[in-house]
Design an enzyme around this catalytic site. Structure first.
Site, PDB file in Angstrom:
ATOM      1  N   ARG A 245      33.054  52.192  38.201  1.00 32.58           N
ATOM      2  CA  ARG A 245      33.831  51.792  39.363  1.00 32.58           C
ATOM      3  C   ARG A 245      35.205  52.420  39.210  1.00 32.58           C
ATOM      4  NH1 ARG A 245      35.560  46.430  42.483  1.00 32.58           N
ATOM      5  NH2 ARG A 245      37.397  47.345  43.423  1.00 32.58           N
TER       6      ARG A 245
ATOM      7  N   ARG B 174      32.862  51.859  46.449  1.00 33.87           N
ATOM      8  CA  ARG B 174      32.756  51.612  44.998  1.00 33.87           C
ATOM      9  C   ARG B 174      31.289  51.609  44.599  1.00 33.87           C
ATOM     10  NH1 ARG B 174      35.203  46.698  46.151  1.00 33.87           N
ATOM     11  NH2 ARG B 174      36.838  47.984  47.000  1.00 33.87           N
TER      12      ARG B 174
ATOM     13  N   ASP C 172      30.773  46.307  42.782  1.00 26.48           N
ATOM     14  CA  ASP C 172      31.854  45.333  42.900  1.00 26.48           C
ATOM     15  C   ASP C 172      31.249  43.972  42.584  1.00 26.48           C
ATOM     16  OD1 ASP C 172      34.762  45.003  44.342  1.00 26.48           O
ATOM     17  OD2 ASP C 172      33.502  43.247  44.546  1.00 26.48           O
TER      18      ASP C 172
ATOM     19  N   ASP D 256      32.297  40.002  42.344  1.00 32.12           N
ATOM     20  CA  ASP D 256      33.324  38.974  42.579  1.00 32.12           C
ATOM     21  C   ASP D 256      32.820  37.624  42.070  1.00 32.12           C
ATOM     22  OD1 ASP D 256      35.151  40.659  43.887  1.00 32.12           O
ATOM     23  OD2 ASP D 256      34.218  40.351  45.834  1.00 32.12           O
TER      24      ASP D 256
HETATM   25  N1  LIG Z   1      30.153  44.597  53.660  1.00 30.16           N
HETATM   26  C1  LIG Z   1      31.042  44.606  52.644  1.00 30.16           C
HETATM   27  N2  LIG Z   1      32.331  44.901  52.893  1.00 30.16           N
HETATM   28  C2  LIG Z   1      33.193  44.903  51.841  1.00 30.16           C
HETATM   29  N3  LIG Z   1      34.541  45.149  51.817  1.00 30.16           N
HETATM   30  C3  LIG Z   1      34.940  45.022  50.546  1.00 30.16           C
HETATM   31  S1  LIG Z   1      36.526  45.231  50.016  1.00 30.16           S
HETATM   32  N4  LIG Z   1      33.896  44.720  49.728  1.00 30.16           N
HETATM   33  C4  LIG Z   1      33.932  44.538  48.282  1.00 30.16           C
HETATM   34  C5  LIG Z   1      33.830  43.077  47.912  1.00 30.16           C
HETATM   35  O1  LIG Z   1      35.088  42.499  47.910  1.00 30.16           O
HETATM   36  C6  LIG Z   1      32.785  44.624  50.529  1.00 30.16           C
HETATM   37  C7  LIG Z   1      31.421  44.328  50.277  1.00 30.16           C
HETATM   38  O2  LIG Z   1      30.969  44.043  49.151  1.00 30.16           O
HETATM   39  N5  LIG Z   1      30.602  44.322  51.372  1.00 30.16           N
END
Ligand SMILES: Nc1nc2nc(S)n(CCO)c2c(=O)[nH]1
Length: 157
Positions: A82, A91, A94, A96
């Protein structure tokens, strides 16, 4: 052991492989994978000019403390290349931390419950798949999902 919910996502390369690899590496680092939601293809939220994500939510058990778990999460993201170039940008992986038992953490580097989880269809829809019993302030997840404007942007893979 504490029940923890994680959101995982990828929108570069072999996205499914990155999700699979992330789970393998977590399980090699004191994180027991209990339940994995179906995988969804989702429109990017925030920074729109990027590819679609694959997202899932995972229920795990761990004896790691929150900041120890964060270290593991960050190392798995690093191992899977990443690159934190554009903050909201594309990325490989990710991860979380959404919920850690009933704990509330409000540090510069870690906030639990995740600040944006309740407004994200790409989190709540897979979370509802594996924890339909969960409520927020007495509201069922399915009701919260109904109110999200971008719920149609989350499609089962
Ligand atoms: N659909 C979608 N949009 C996102 N925007 C971010 S930043 N992220 C990263 C997670 O915070 C995502 C994601 O995982 N999925």
């Amino acid at each position: 052991m504490t029940d923890v919910f994680l959101s995982i996502g990828s929108n570069i390369g072999d996205r499914e492989e990155y999700l699979r690899n992330a789970l393998i590496r977590l399980s090699e680092n004191s994180v027991i994978i209990e339940k994995v939601s179906p995988i969804y293809e989702t429109e990017p939220v925030g920074y729109k000019d990027q590819g679609k994500f694959l997202n899932a939510v995972v229920k795990v058990k761990t004896e790691l403390k929150p900041h120890e778990l964060l270290k593991v999460v960050n190392s798995v993201e690093k191992e899977l290349k990443r690159e934190r170039t554009v903050r909201w940008g594309p990325r490989t992986i990710d991860i979380d931390i959404l919920l850690y038992g009933d704990l509330v953490v409000d540090d510069d580097d870690l906030k639990i419950p995740h600040e944006r989880m309740w407004e994200r269809a790409f989190v709540l829809i897979p979370l509802n798949d594996i924890a339909p019993y969960m409520t927020k302030d007495g509201e069922k997840l399915s009701c919260l999902i109904e109110m999200l404007p971008d719920k149609e942007d989350v499609k089962l893979l």
